[in-house]
Write a protein that holds these residues in place. Structure first.
Motif, PDB file in Angstrom:
ATOM      1  N   ASP A 144       0.875  -1.271  -0.201  1.00  0.00           N
ATOM      2  CA  ASP A 144      -0.040  -0.030  -0.120  1.00  0.00           C
ATOM      3  C   ASP A 144       1.032   1.305  -0.231  1.00  0.00           C
ATOM      4  O   ASP A 144       0.451   2.449  -0.625  1.00  0.00           O
ATOM      5  N   ALA A 145       2.071   1.027   0.597  1.00  0.00           N
ATOM      6  CA  ALA A 145       2.789   2.418   0.660  1.00  0.00           C
ATOM      7  C   ALA A 145       3.711   2.338  -0.773  1.00  0.00           C
ATOM      8  O   ALA A 145       4.072   1.408  -0.994  1.00  0.00           O
ATOM      9  N   MET A 146       3.800   3.714  -0.987  1.00  0.00           N
ATOM     10  CA  MET A 146       4.294   3.807  -2.425  1.00  0.00           C
ATOM     11  C   MET A 146       5.237   5.226  -2.192  1.00  0.00           C
ATOM     12  O   MET A 146       4.872   6.029  -1.723  1.00  0.00           O
ATOM     13  N   GLY A 147       6.350   5.095  -3.218  1.00  0.00           N
ATOM     14  CA  GLY A 147       7.132   6.125  -3.170  1.00  0.00           C
ATOM     15  C   GLY A 147       6.489   6.891  -4.605  1.00  0.00           C
ATOM     16  O   GLY A 147       5.932   6.377  -5.437  1.00  0.00           O
ATOM     17  N   VAL A 148       6.937   8.463  -4.727  1.00  0.00           N
ATOM     18  CA  VAL A 148       6.319   9.139  -5.758  1.00  0.00           C
ATOM     19  C   VAL A 148       7.491   9.864  -6.371  1.00  0.00           C
ATOM     20  O   VAL A 148       8.491  10.313  -5.728  1.00  0.00           O
ATOM     21  N   ARG A 149       7.787   9.736  -7.745  1.00  0.00           N
ATOM     22  CA  ARG A 149       8.613  10.404  -8.591  1.00  0.00           C
ATOM     23  C   ARG A 149       8.111  11.099  -9.729  1.00  0.00           C
ATOM     24  O   ARG A 149       7.268  10.498 -10.323  1.00  0.00           O
ATOM     25  N   GLU A 150       8.697  12.288  -9.987  1.00  0.00           N
ATOM     26  CA  GLU A 150       8.435  12.889 -11.132  1.00  0.00           C
ATOM     27  C   GLU A 150       9.099  12.586 -12.215  1.00  0.00           C
ATOM     28  O   GLU A 150      10.374  12.302 -12.356  1.00  0.00           O
ATOM     29  N   PHE A 151       8.458  12.066 -13.549  1.00  0.00           N
ATOM     30  CA  PHE A 151       8.752  11.513 -14.651  1.00  0.00           C
ATOM     31  C   PHE A 151       8.732  12.541 -15.794  1.00  0.00           C
ATOM     32  O   PHE A 151       7.591  12.961 -16.011  1.00  0.00           O
ATOM     33  N   ASP A 152       9.833  12.711 -16.774  1.00  0.00           N
ATOM     34  CA  ASP A 152       9.889  13.662 -17.930  1.00  0.00           C
ATOM     35  C   ASP A 152       9.532  12.528 -19.206  1.00  0.00           C
ATOM     36  O   ASP A 152      10.466  11.893 -19.356  1.00  0.00           O
ATOM     37  N   LEU A 153       8.334  12.814 -19.550  1.00  0.00           N
ATOM     38  CA  LEU A 153       8.188  11.671 -20.852  1.00  0.00           C
ATOM     39  C   LEU A 153       8.503  11.920 -21.969  1.00  0.00           C
ATOM     40  O   LEU A 153       9.090  11.142 -22.883  1.00  0.00           O
ATOM     41  N   ARG A 154       9.150  13.254 -22.329  1.00  0.00           N
ATOM     42  CA  ARG A 154       9.892  13.407 -23.518  1.00  0.00           C
ATOM     43  C   ARG A 154      11.174  12.960 -23.628  1.00  0.00           C
ATOM     44  O   ARG A 154      11.798  12.491 -24.288  1.00  0.00           O
ATOM     45  N   GLY A 155      11.904  13.233 -22.239  1.00  0.00           N
ATOM     46  CA  GLY A 155      13.391  13.022 -22.023  1.00  0.00           C
ATOM     47  C   GLY A 155      13.556  11.310 -21.581  1.00  0.00           C
ATOM     48  O   GLY A 155      14.476  10.897 -21.411  1.00  0.00           O
ATOM     49  N   ARG A 156      12.334  10.906 -21.163  1.00  0.00           N
ATOM     50  CA  ARG A 156      12.395   9.453 -20.556  1.00  0.00           C
ATOM     51  C   ARG A 156      13.134   9.099 -19.637  1.00  0.00           C
ATOM     52  O   ARG A 156      13.910   8.303 -19.407  1.00  0.00           O
ATOM     53  N   VAL A 157      13.168  10.148 -18.559  1.00  0.00           N
ATOM     54  CA  VAL A 157      13.883  10.012 -17.290  1.00  0.00           C
ATOM     55  C   VAL A 157      13.209  10.654 -16.119  1.00  0.00           C
ATOM     56  O   VAL A 157      12.397  11.729 -16.346  1.00  0.00           O
TER      57      VAL A 157
END
Length: 92
Positions: A19-32
């Motif tokens: 249930d516990a999750m980490g969250v990260r921002e992802f750049d779809l154009r750069g794929r990173v």
């Protein structure tokens, strides 16, 4: 997904389906994953975009911020480039 460009997203990742999750921002154009993007440690969290520099975040902010089952009970507005501890409480 961040509208209207749909070029960034907030990705929730859990260890083994927990249930516990980490969250990260992802750049779809750069794929990173963004090196200095929005990032949360593992917790029962929920996030959503306001605009490119702000998100709503519900997570464990310390004593009194979780329900008895460990889910967030408060929502804060978090500005890019600031510490999570500086996020402002959303008055519902």
């Amino acid at each position: 997904m961040l509208r209207p460009g749909y070029d960034r997203c907030l990705v929730s990742l859990s260890q083994g389906g927990a249930d516990a999750m980490g969250v990260r921002e992802f750049d779809l154009r750069g794929r990173v994953f963004e090196e200095y993007g929005f990032t949360l440690p593992d917790a029962k969290s929920d996030v959503d975009w306001i605009d490119a520099d702000h998100i709503y975040v519900a997570t464990d902010f310390g004593p009194g911020t979780l329900t008895a089952s460990g889910y967030p009970r408060v929502v804060k507005r978090w500005r890019r480039g600031t510490a999570l501890s500086e996020a402002e409480l959303v008055d519902l």
